[in-house]
Write a protein that holds these residues in place. Structure first.
Motif, PDB file in Angstrom:
ATOM      1  N   ILE A   1       1.534  -0.973   0.141  1.00 40.07           N
ATOM      2  CA  ILE A   1       0.210   0.031   0.181  1.00 40.07           C
ATOM      3  C   ILE A   1       1.014   1.316  -0.272  1.00 40.07           C
ATOM      4  O   ILE A   1       1.792   1.481   0.909  1.00 40.07           O
ATOM      5  CB  ILE A   1      -0.951   0.072   1.014  1.00 40.07           C
TER       6      ILE A   1
ATOM      7  N   LEU B   1      -8.428   7.405   0.776  1.00 41.04           N
ATOM      8  CA  LEU B   1      -8.410   6.368  -0.044  1.00 41.04           C
ATOM      9  C   LEU B   1      -6.480   6.034   0.721  1.00 41.04           C
ATOM     10  O   LEU B   1      -6.176   4.620   1.067  1.00 41.04           O
ATOM     11  CB  LEU B   1      -8.858   5.391  -0.676  1.00 41.04           C
TER      12      LEU B   1
ATOM     13  N   SER C   1      -5.475   5.550   4.265  1.00 43.19           N
ATOM     14  CA  SER C   1      -6.224   4.574   5.021  1.00 43.19           C
ATOM     15  C   SER C   1      -5.774   3.804   6.037  1.00 43.19           C
ATOM     16  O   SER C   1      -4.572   3.870   5.718  1.00 43.19           O
ATOM     17  CB  SER C   1      -7.441   3.632   4.308  1.00 43.19           C
TER      18      SER C   1
ATOM     19  N   TRP D   1      -8.017  -1.575   4.881  1.00 48.36           N
ATOM     20  CA  TRP D   1      -7.177  -1.842   3.430  1.00 48.36           C
ATOM     21  C   TRP D   1      -7.956  -3.051   3.327  1.00 48.36           C
ATOM     22  O   TRP D   1      -8.140  -3.675   2.561  1.00 48.36           O
ATOM     23  CB  TRP D   1      -5.968  -1.570   3.547  1.00 48.36           C
TER      24      TRP D   1
ATOM     25  N   VAL E   1      -1.739   0.607  -4.803  1.00 46.92           N
ATOM     26  CA  VAL E   1      -1.770  -0.559  -4.353  1.00 46.92           C
ATOM     27  C   VAL E   1      -0.836  -1.098  -5.537  1.00 46.92           C
ATOM     28  O   VAL E   1      -0.854  -0.901  -6.566  1.00 46.92           O
ATOM     29  CB  VAL E   1      -3.144  -1.527  -4.396  1.00 46.92           C
TER      30      VAL E   1
END
Length: 798
Positions: A62, A84, A87, A92, A474
């Protein structure tokens, strides 16, 4: 006999109960070993027929800080639109295990359709590519209409036709390959897989997507590898590891696509907002340019006077500030109109507003909008979570309006203050021509509109660049792969568990049997209840009523020879020339007659005259065991005064034990006579004492086979003539609570008239017997196996 007399045959050392208990179980070692072998065989069968599960794994990274590396001013702001990327790792993990993402993966891979091959009575799940027959939905949306599982057993009829049977309803129908077949939820086309070499029956299971999704969610393992790291490990157990690999890889790809879609939505919405503003501003700019041109032409202005440069510069500075605040007011107006017209739409967050709280509130509002939109993909507006989000969006909308209103008031106040300052400066330049003032007004308005136009153009370009060039949050570190060795079932664990189960089952059965078995098992059981009566010996099991007393290899014969020695030890000198030995027990069937006969033969082996009296006048067994069939008169007739003592003496019968290889052994037997209806009364008349007194003069040993004391009182009526009472206890026959009878007799003093000793009967010769738990007779008719030797030399001596 004194009550405090010590047990002559008590063991010197106190063995632990665990040793005796272990030995009791080891007697059945063959059954335990057999059970373990059978359990291992069943475990092997289970291992061979159980579908193997394999572990598929993948690793992703990540990139929570990737956006900080960009230098364009707009990129950092646009990247902030995607919350996101900031986060928590746990968020996740929950996203990867969400039903929304995984249901998309199940849909794309058609995993709601599962294929099995049926061999006889066993069905095994297989890959779609290995199935004889596979299916496709005519309308992909119809798979979402399936609300329960449908199991179809399909057989190939020929190259064009197939026979299908619904396993649940047992409805059978025929169909053609390549042609649609109608089902309640839609049409399905069956295809034959020409590459498959399998000719077995094919079972096709069509399941609701939500059921399959929940099943895979339960088997999906997502965890953070390190506490402070950003690498997430995805694992899945499956009997079809290639499917698991595809699920994991597509799940990660689907997450990346969702993140990109969210970013693109925000970027496109911002660009659309800026384009609308630019269209309006371009019109205002054109009007301002026309006004400037008309003003210059009408006033004939070509050069700007250089008078009052200092005041003009101050005026310019104030004008610049007023221009900036005016831009903010315009942006506030645009934003208020947009919010009024779009209560539940994404808001542009990069249009030039400088208030930090407004920017933060806009980002939080957009995050809630995205979350609600994602939930609406898999649920309805009536969902409590969606309603909760709607309430939060409404609150943020009101907060944004209030913030805009406050910011607008603050900006207006600032402009008024600047205008006051401007008025003061204007008073100093009142001398400037009115033409110059008019020119300044138009020029200021022109500059304001132009600056706003250029700012929006810049923000639009930055938004488009950021949307197109923001890297993936990602990153795949390792694509999904699976181990060749199954993780379930493990052959070593199966064998271990099988061995344990195979051991526990017989041991458990034995434990239950031992728990409910209330029979006397050993000398130790007797010692726990009776401690003041000595043990005189053990009598092993025998196959016949009369043992070969002269045998040197017979454990039974050796046991009776030891019993003879112990009797002489207990009765070294008595007042009579002969020794009278009573044999009794608690209940019938404990082996009194067997013991009396063989003890008599053993004593006669030393050239002694032995008389065996059949004193159990209720159920005499001596003659029956010796094979004497004729009914002889005896004790009953004498007690009834039907015959005299001399006539009774004439009833004594001599019986010889003759082995072809040895010398004959002779004993005399005094029969009981006819069975009397009142035996107790006969024994109470005292005439039995006359019999004993008479035969004492004629014999060295008198063995009296009496009735059991726990059933009748016959023995207690005549025991005053006994020199020694052998109290017989048969193991695995007499209940432990029956030992209380012997204890009670001892307490009542009914055993004080003579010496009393306990003789243990029917000891298993395989277990060994003797005065100590570790003692065994060394006589056997066959050689011992290596296991018995090992057990004797190492285990039993430990």
């Amino acid at each position: 006999m004194k009550k405090n007399q010590k047990n002559l045959y008590l063991e010197n050392d106190e063995d632990l109960d665990i040793k005796e208990l272990t030995y009791r179980y080891l007697k059945y070692w063959k059954w335990i070993v057999l059970s373990i072998i059978l359990a291992i065989i069943l475990g092997k069968v289970y291992f061979n027929f159980t579908p193997k599960k394999y572990l598929s794994e993948s690793k992703i990274l990540i990139n929570v800080g990737s956006h900080d590396n960009f230098t364009l001013s707009g990129l950092s702001e646009i990247s902030d639109l995607s919350e996101l990327s900031k986060s928590n790792i746990n968020d996740w993990i929950e996203m990867l295990k969400s039903r929304r993402l995984l249901s998309k993966v199940i849909d794309k891979l058609d995993l709601n359709v599962q294929y099995y091959e049926k061999k006889r009575f066993i069905s095994k799940q297989i890959y779609k590519k290995d199935a004889n027959i596979y299916i496709k939905f005519v309308d992909e949306k119809s798979k979402y209409l399936i609300d329960k599982s449908i199991n179809l057993e399909v057989n190939i009829f020929d190259n064009k036709k197939f026979i299908c049977r619904d396993v649940d309803t047992d409805i059978e129908f025929e169909g053609n390959f390549g042609q649609p077949v109608k089902f309640p939820f839609g049409n399905i086309i069956f295809y034959r897989n020409l590459l498959s070499s399998n000719d077995d029956k094919t079972i096709i299971s069509i399941r609701p997507i939500i059921d399959v999704t929940l099943e895979y969610i339960n088997s999906l393992e997502v965890e953070n590898i390190s506490k402070n790291g950003n690498i997430i490990n995805l694992g899945m157990q499956s009997i079809l590891p290639e499917n698991a690999n595809n699920i994991i890889d597509l799940l990660v790809l689907q997450l990346q696509e969702d993140i990109k879609d969210d970013k693109n939505k925000i970027g496109q919405n911002t660009v659309s907002f800026i384009n609308d503003r630019l269209s309006l501003i371009s019109k205002d700019l054109g009007i301002t340019d026309d006004n400037m041109e008309k003003y210059k032409s009408g006033k004939r202005i070509f050069n700007v006077e250089t008078e009052g440069i200092k005041d003009v510069q101050e005026s310019s500075r104030i004008e610049e500030q007023i221009k900036q605040f005016s831009i903010q007011l315009s942006l506030i107006d645009y934003m208020e109109k947009f919010i009024s017209n779009n209560n539940s739409s994404l808001l542009p967050s990069n249009i030039g507003l400088t208030d930090a709280s407004l920017i933060s509130s806009t980002q939080e509002f957009n995050k809630l909008i995205l979350e609600r939109d994602n939930l609406l993909k898999s649920s309805t507006p009536e969902n409590p979570i969606v309603k909760n989000l709607d309430l939060q969006i409404r609150d943020y909308n009101n907060n944004l309006r209030n913030s805009l209103k406050n910011y607008k008031n603050t900006t207006s106040i600032a402009i008024k203050n600047l205008q006051k300052q401007m008025g003061q400066v204007s008073n100093k330049i009142t001398e400037l021509p009115s033409k110059e003032r008019g020119f300044r007004d138009i020029f200021r308005k022109q500059q304001t509109i132009e600056a706003l136009y250029l700012l929006l153009l810049k923000k639009r370009e930055e938004t488009e660049i950021a949307t197109a060039s923001t890297p993936n949050v990602v990153k795949v570190v390792d694509k999904a792969f699976y181990y060749n060795d199954p993780i379930y079932p493990k052959s070593s664990i199966i064998l271990l568990l099988s061995s344990i189960i195979g051991f526990i089952i017989p041991v458990g059965v034995l434990y239950i049997c031992f728990f409910f078995d209330d029979k006397v098992k050993s000398k130790r059981d007797i010692e726990k209840v009776i401690s003041n009566i000595p043990f005189i010996g053990y009598v092993p099991k025998a196959e016949s009523n009369v043992v070969d007393i002269q045998s040197i290899n017979s454990s039974s014969a050796e046991a009776f020879r030891i019993l003879r020695t112990n009797i002489n030890f207990l009765l070294p000198e008595i007042q009579f020339q002969s020794k009278c030995i009573y044999i009794t027990s608690t209940i019938s069937g404990e082996g009194k007659t067997f013991t009396a006969i063989n003890l008599a033969y053993t004593l006669a082996l030393t050239n002694k005259k032995v008389l065996l009296i059949e004193a159990d006048i209720r159920k005499p067994k001596v003659r029956e065991n010796l094979g004497i069939k004729e009914k002889l008169e005896g004790i009953t007739e004498f007690l009834s005064e039907n015959i005299t003592i001399d006539e009774l003496y004439s009833k004594i019968t001599s019986i010889s034990y003759n082995n072809e290889s040895t010398t004959a052994i002779k004993i005399d037997i005094l029969p009981s006579g006819k069975i009397s209806p009142n035996p107790s009364e006969l024994l109470m008349n005292g005439k039995f004492t006359e019999i004993i007194d008479f035969v004492r003069l004629l014999y060295d040993y008198i063995i009296v086979d009496t009735a059991p004391v726990g059933v009748v009182t016959d023995t207690l009526l005549i025991n005053n003539q006994a020199d020694l009472l052998l109290y017989l206890i048969r193991v695995n026959y007499l209940q432990k609570n029956m030992l209380d009878i012997l204890v009670q007799l001892q307490k009542e003093g009914k055993l004080n008239l003579h010496k009393t000793a306990i003789l243990i009967n029917t000891v298993d010769s395989k277990e060994g017997y003797g005065y100590g738990q570790n003692y065994k007779y060394g006589y056997s008719d066959s050689k011992k196996s290596w296991f018995k030797k090992f057990f004797k030399n190492y285990i039993s001596q430990s």
